[in-house]
Write an enzyme that holds these catalytic residues in place. Structure first.
Site, mmCIF file in Angstrom:
data_model
loop_
_atom_site.group_PDB
_atom_site.id
_atom_site.type_symbol
_atom_site.label_atom_id
_atom_site.label_comp_id
_atom_site.label_asym_id
_atom_site.label_seq_id
_atom_site.Cartn_x
_atom_site.Cartn_y
_atom_site.Cartn_z
ATOM 1 N N HIS A 190 -42.003 26.754 -16.718
ATOM 2 C CA HIS A 190 -42.183 25.709 -15.711
ATOM 3 C C HIS A 190 -41.134 24.614 -15.907
ATOM 4 O O HIS A 190 -40.713 24.325 -17.033
ATOM 5 C CB HIS A 190 -43.569 25.064 -15.824
ATOM 6 C CG HIS A 190 -44.704 26.016 -15.654
ATOM 7 N ND1 HIS A 190 -45.146 26.837 -16.669
ATOM 8 C CD2 HIS A 190 -45.508 26.277 -14.574
ATOM 9 C CE1 HIS A 190 -46.167 27.569 -16.232
ATOM 10 N NE2 HIS A 190 -46.408 27.248 -14.972
ATOM 11 N N TYR A 233 -41.696 21.486 -15.687
ATOM 12 C CA TYR A 233 -42.274 20.367 -16.434
ATOM 13 C C TYR A 233 -42.240 20.574 -17.950
ATOM 14 O O TYR A 233 -42.418 19.623 -18.713
ATOM 15 C CB TYR A 233 -43.704 20.065 -15.977
ATOM 16 C CG TYR A 233 -44.728 21.153 -16.224
ATOM 17 C CD1 TYR A 233 -45.195 21.433 -17.505
ATOM 18 C CD2 TYR A 233 -45.252 21.881 -15.165
ATOM 19 C CE1 TYR A 233 -46.141 22.422 -17.719
ATOM 20 C CE2 TYR A 233 -46.200 22.860 -15.375
ATOM 21 C CZ TYR A 233 -46.640 23.128 -16.655
ATOM 22 O OH TYR A 233 -47.577 24.107 -16.861
ATOM 23 N N GLU A 234 -42.012 21.814 -18.390
ATOM 24 C CA GLU A 234 -41.907 22.067 -19.829
ATOM 25 C C GLU A 234 -40.582 21.583 -20.399
ATOM 26 O O GLU A 234 -40.394 21.586 -21.614
ATOM 27 C CB GLU A 234 -42.075 23.564 -20.102
ATOM 28 C CG GLU A 234 -43.442 24.113 -19.781
ATOM 29 C CD GLU A 234 -43.520 25.614 -19.996
ATOM 30 O OE1 GLU A 234 -43.669 26.037 -21.154
ATOM 31 O OE2 GLU A 234 -43.405 26.372 -19.003
ATOM 32 N N ALA A 275 -52.270 29.510 -10.133
ATOM 33 C CA ALA A 275 -53.496 28.728 -10.009
ATOM 34 C C ALA A 275 -53.124 27.432 -9.304
ATOM 35 O O ALA A 275 -52.091 26.838 -9.607
ATOM 36 C CB ALA A 275 -54.078 28.435 -11.387
ATOM 37 N N HIS A 278 -57.352 21.556 -17.210
ATOM 38 C CA HIS A 278 -56.744 22.882 -17.371
ATOM 39 C C HIS A 278 -57.782 23.942 -17.742
ATOM 40 O O HIS A 278 -57.634 25.115 -17.390
ATOM 41 C CB HIS A 278 -55.631 22.817 -18.428
ATOM 42 C CG HIS A 278 -54.756 24.037 -18.450
ATOM 43 N ND1 HIS A 278 -54.010 24.442 -17.362
ATOM 44 C CD2 HIS A 278 -54.534 24.954 -19.414
ATOM 45 C CE1 HIS A 278 -53.349 25.541 -17.666
ATOM 46 N NE2 HIS A 278 -53.656 25.884 -18.905
ATOM 47 N N SER A 299 -51.493 31.133 -14.343
ATOM 48 C CA SER A 299 -52.514 30.664 -15.283
ATOM 49 C C SER A 299 -53.826 31.416 -15.126
ATOM 50 O O SER A 299 -54.390 31.480 -14.034
ATOM 51 C CB SER A 299 -52.782 29.166 -15.076
ATOM 52 O OG SER A 299 -51.659 28.405 -15.414
ATOM 53 N N HIS A 307 -50.816 31.381 -20.686
ATOM 54 C CA HIS A 307 -49.612 32.164 -20.399
ATOM 55 C C HIS A 307 -49.192 32.872 -21.681
ATOM 56 O O HIS A 307 -48.689 32.246 -22.611
ATOM 57 C CB HIS A 307 -48.474 31.262 -19.913
ATOM 58 C CG HIS A 307 -48.675 30.713 -18.532
ATOM 59 N ND1 HIS A 307 -47.864 31.049 -17.476
ATOM 60 C CD2 HIS A 307 -49.602 29.857 -18.046
ATOM 61 C CE1 HIS A 307 -48.280 30.406 -16.384
ATOM 62 N NE2 HIS A 307 -49.335 29.684 -16.710
ATOM 63 N N ASN A 314 -59.531 24.430 -8.525
ATOM 64 C CA ASN A 314 -60.241 23.146 -8.430
ATOM 65 C C ASN A 314 -60.007 22.565 -7.042
ATOM 66 O O ASN A 314 -59.037 22.929 -6.367
ATOM 67 C CB ASN A 314 -59.762 22.154 -9.510
ATOM 68 C CG ASN A 314 -58.313 21.750 -9.310
ATOM 69 O OD1 ASN A 314 -57.388 22.504 -9.634
ATOM 70 N ND2 ASN A 314 -58.097 20.562 -8.766
ATOM 71 N N MET A 341 -47.644 23.627 -9.513
ATOM 72 C CA MET A 341 -46.440 23.251 -10.252
ATOM 73 C C MET A 341 -45.533 24.437 -10.555
ATOM 74 O O MET A 341 -44.792 24.419 -11.547
ATOM 75 C CB MET A 341 -46.839 22.568 -11.569
ATOM 76 C CG MET A 341 -47.813 21.423 -11.399
ATOM 77 S SD MET A 341 -48.475 20.879 -12.993
ATOM 78 C CE MET A 341 -49.869 19.872 -12.454
ATOM 79 N N SER A 342 -45.569 25.465 -9.710
ATOM 80 C CA SER A 342 -44.756 26.664 -9.976
ATOM 81 C C SER A 342 -44.453 27.380 -8.672
ATOM 82 O O SER A 342 -44.575 26.810 -7.588
ATOM 83 C CB SER A 342 -45.516 27.602 -10.928
ATOM 84 O OG SER A 342 -46.669 28.130 -10.286
#
Length: 315
Positions: free
Chosen positions: A96, A98-99, A126, A290, A39, A72, A256, A232-233
């Site tokens: 991902h 989650y997609e 990220a 995000h 990201s 992306h 963050n 998450m990746s």
């Protein structure tokens, strides 16, 4: 013994690799290094030479997953990088879990890279900073991971082993190549990046399925388990790359700082006189979004690009 699953995955990866190679000039046919751009880090594609350069949108590549996440772009970029003119492949955007993709599809691009002849993968992402010594914009060179999703069964190697790629029980104690990490620290100093505010750390990445950002309790749990960053990746790609015998170097950009303190209780006397708006503002302190991720990525992109380019020039 070859299984139907192994044969099918290898055949699809080979079909995709042949399609990709047909679009490449001879000098780019066998990239030795692949770079996965996370990201806000798609600007890494600008590190390669302007000629020869080939860009293939994911939607034009057979069997390839489509990325649906903001930041992306979704393209495979091939070119030459660094003074040694090293042929590289860049995955600008990733799929991902989650997609809604299967783990097989999430890691399919890694399988294709293996068939293309990739020997080293540099994976970027990220991530949220759990280690309170980390600041937004810092870069973390990963030296280990916690596969939280994998520990409960969401694992990229679940099912029949893909014999065409690797063994049934691959070790991961050496997943993060020590020589590549050593080169990273040397490159950081050589470029003079150690003299600026942004810092380079080594740390542990916790992989969670997403797509929600973690709760306060989850952040404290992960930190208690030893994780320095969370995202998450990346880990599925690393597991499959190591299963395929590819060397790995991985970076997290801290975009963050995770909230580790417990939330306020509803019976806290200090909150009783607050309006609803004041309560919402109080609770939202430190909340990830995000847009923050993308902005931090833009600010750190130049340092990340310079670092990756220097590492590859030394391979």
């Amino acid at each position: 013994m070859e299984t139907a699953a192994s044969s099918s995955t290898f055949q699809r990866a080979t079909e995709t690799a042949l399609h990709v190679r047909a679009a490449l000039p001879d000098v780019l046919q066998n990239p030795k290094v692949a770079i996965v751009c996370g990201s806000g880090l798609g600007g890494l594609a600008q590190t390669i030479e302007p000629e020869p350069k080939v860009e293939l949108a994911y939607e034009t590549i057979p069997n390839f997953p489509r990325s649906t996440v903001q930041g992306h772009e979704g393209k495979f970029v091939f070119g030459l990088l660094g003074p040694q003119k090293t042929p590289v492949a860049l995955l600008v955007g990733r799929a991902h879990f989650y997609e809604g993709h299967s783990m097989d599809l999430v890691t399919f691009a890694t399988r294709v890279c293996k068939v293309l002849g990739v020997e080293t993968m540099i994976v970027t992402n990220a991530a949220g900073g759990l280690n309170q010594d980390y600041a937004v914009g810092d870069i973390v060179c990963l030296n280990d991971h916690l596969n939280m999703a994998g520990l409960v069964g969401i694992h990229p190697l679940r099912g029949p082993n893909l014999e065409d790629f690797g063994v049934r029980f691959p070790p991961l104690s050496d997943a993060y190549d020590l020589d590549l990490r050593r080169r990273t620290h040397r490159a950081w100093k050589k470029l003079g990046l150690d003299k600026q505010k942004r810092r380079l750390h080594e740390g542990i990445y916790a992989f969670v399925a997403g797509p929600t950002y973690e709760t306060r309790a989850e952040c404290r749990m992960l930190r208690g388990f030893g994780a320095d960053v969370v995202g998450m990746s990346t880990v599925p790609e690393i597991v499959v790359a190591r299963h395929s015998g590819i060397r790995i170097l991985a970076f997290s950009l801290v975009t963050n700082c995770a909230v580790l303190e417990a939330g306020s209780r509803g019976d806290d006397e200090a909150l009783q006189a607050m309006t609803k708006a004041e309560l919402d503002e109080h609770l939202s302190k430190g909340k990830a979004n995000h847009q923050e991720v993308l902005e931090a990525g833009r600010e750190a992109a130049k340092d990340m690009q310079a670092l990756v380019k220097e590492i590859i020039s030394d391979l």
